[in-house]
Design an enzyme around this catalytic site. Sequence first.
Site, short mmCIF file in Angstrom:
data_model
loop_
_atom_site.label_atom_id
_atom_site.label_comp_id
_atom_site.label_asym_id
_atom_site.label_seq_id
_atom_site.Cartn_x
_atom_site.Cartn_y
_atom_site.Cartn_z
N ALA A 1 3.82 -5.76 -9.99
CA ALA A 1 5.00 -5.50 -9.17
C ALA A 1 6.26 -6.04 -9.86
O ALA A 1 6.84 -5.36 -10.73
CB ALA A 1 4.81 -6.09 -7.79
N ARG A 2 6.63 -7.25 -9.53
CA ARG A 2 7.75 -7.92 -10.19
C ARG A 2 7.43 -9.41 -10.32
O ARG A 2 6.85 -10.00 -9.39
CB ARG A 2 9.05 -7.77 -9.39
CG ARG A 2 9.70 -6.38 -9.50
CD ARG A 2 10.27 -6.13 -10.90
NE ARG A 2 10.93 -4.85 -11.02
CZ ARG A 2 10.36 -3.72 -11.45
NH1 ARG A 2 9.09 -3.71 -11.81
NH2 ARG A 2 11.05 -2.61 -11.54
N ILE B 1 1.74 3.25 -5.29
CA ILE B 1 0.97 2.57 -6.34
C ILE B 1 -0.31 1.95 -5.77
O ILE B 1 -1.40 2.14 -6.32
CB ILE B 1 1.87 1.55 -7.08
CG1 ILE B 1 2.93 2.34 -7.88
CG2 ILE B 1 1.05 0.62 -7.98
CD1 ILE B 1 4.05 1.50 -8.47
N PHE C 1 0.85 -1.21 0.00
CA PHE C 1 0.00 0.00 0.00
C PHE C 1 0.88 1.25 0.00
O PHE C 1 0.69 2.17 0.78
CB PHE C 1 -0.94 -0.04 1.21
CG PHE C 1 -2.22 0.74 1.01
CD1 PHE C 1 -3.04 0.49 -0.09
CD2 PHE C 1 -2.61 1.70 1.92
CE1 PHE C 1 -4.23 1.20 -0.27
CE2 PHE C 1 -3.80 2.41 1.76
CZ PHE C 1 -4.60 2.16 0.66
N GLY C 2 1.85 1.23 -0.93
CA GLY C 2 2.68 2.42 -1.14
C GLY C 2 1.98 3.34 -2.13
O GLY C 2 0.75 3.31 -2.27
N HIS D 1 5.36 -5.87 -19.36
CA HIS D 1 5.92 -4.91 -18.39
C HIS D 1 5.64 -3.48 -18.88
O HIS D 1 6.54 -2.66 -19.02
CB HIS D 1 7.42 -5.14 -18.21
CG HIS D 1 7.96 -4.56 -16.93
ND1 HIS D 1 8.93 -5.15 -16.18
CD2 HIS D 1 7.64 -3.42 -16.27
CE1 HIS D 1 9.21 -4.42 -15.12
NE2 HIS D 1 8.44 -3.35 -15.15
N GLU E 1 11.63 -12.22 -17.65
CA GLU E 1 11.46 -11.29 -18.79
C GLU E 1 12.73 -11.23 -19.62
O GLU E 1 13.83 -11.28 -19.05
CB GLU E 1 11.12 -9.89 -18.26
CG GLU E 1 9.77 -9.85 -17.58
CD GLU E 1 9.44 -8.48 -16.99
OE1 GLU E 1 10.14 -7.51 -17.30
OE2 GLU E 1 8.48 -8.41 -16.21
O1 LIG Z 1 9.18 1.77 -12.35
C1 LIG Z 1 9.38 0.55 -12.43
O2 LIG Z 1 9.93 -0.08 -11.53
C2 LIG Z 1 8.97 -0.18 -13.62
O3 LIG Z 1 8.82 -1.35 -13.58
C3 LIG Z 1 8.75 0.56 -14.90
O4 LIG Z 1 7.89 1.59 -14.80
#
Ligand SMILES: O=C(O)C(=O)CO
Length: 382
Positions: free
Chosen positions: A291-292, A209, A206-207, A341, A321
């Site tokens: 996120a990742r 983003i 909950f940062g 991404h 990726e």
């Molecule tokens: O900001 C990031 O970490 C991204 O993945 C690309 O916007």
Amino acid sequence: MAEPANTPIPGSTPRSGSPTHSQGFRSPSTPSTPTRKKPGVLHIGDPIKYHPDTYALFSARCDIIRPSTAERQRDEFKRALAENRWGDFQAVFRPAWGTGGEMGGWDEELIALLPDSVRVFASAGAGFDWVDVRRLGERGIIYCNSSPAAADAVADFALAMIISTFRHLPWCAAASADPTTFQDCHARATLLSHTLRGQVLGLIGFGHIGQAIAARARPGFGMAVHYHDLVRKDPALEARLSATFHPSLADLLRLADCLVLCTPSTGDGRPVITASTLQRCKPGARFVNVARGGLVDEEALADALESGHLSSVALDVHASEPNVNPRLAALRGDRVLLTCHNAGGTVETHAGFEDLSMRNIMAVLGGGEPITPVNLEFLRRS
Ligand SMILES: O=C(O)C(=O)CO
């Protein structure tokens, strides 16, 4: 050879660092080491594109050092740092996301070579899985990301993905190619699609983003917003965003109709979404990742989709990726939306990354507080 430093703004008054930060200057260790009156900033990656105004101020206050492309390759970069080729600079600056990464991950090996004078590392990007921010902190270096600059773009994209999981957009789009599949989709999608209003949105993280997603999901779509994070946010913020905190991830998993992963990855390789977390999800739940990819055990995710435990997923990020998981790729187009991404990738995000990176460096080297630090808990203050 370093590329020519950017020309100082005519008529500008060069300013040395504040008393605190100018203490970082050391006398050169070799006769060829550059000496400078203004704080040195090692600029890696592409030049400034969107904010010449901020850059004018920035380059008037700092000496910008531009390693050449050859110098940015890992071995040469290490050599240059080891021989103090760029002198005792005070900041590392990476303003353009997707460029400036030629030297590879900023791990212990690279960080150990930075001069003691470095106070701040400011970069484009919300994510910081490519840099060991703990180690930077232990060396007294503040790491600043640019997450607020990406928050709107990522949140817009996340909402598109959330809608997709409830409304099966990949299926609806693909079926339009043929009259038979069109009619089938027209008839059956109704039975499988759901309106967003009243659905429980579970935000993991909950940062900036997560908060930007909440700000859209509740007032815009009538979703009930719940979140889990390591630290509970200010109750006033929770009230403004109508967000309910869950200290335990398991509780959030049990409750959510759609989970969104929007937490930073530290790059330690430990996934947050595993077979055991997925088992705790509500049957038929949906999952979105902005996120990742490394935060998700993709094989476990494919199992959960294949068994029907998850009804639909939308993934913008992937563990390997630019390759996507082959099992997830095979499910693409029906209950699975895979993108490349793209969530943060807008012109506005890139412009914001630049601006914020410069402002973070100017704030720290000017003796003020960083704007978006992420490693203060590890910071060794001298
Ligand atoms: O900001 C990031 O970490 C991204 O993945 C690309 O916007």
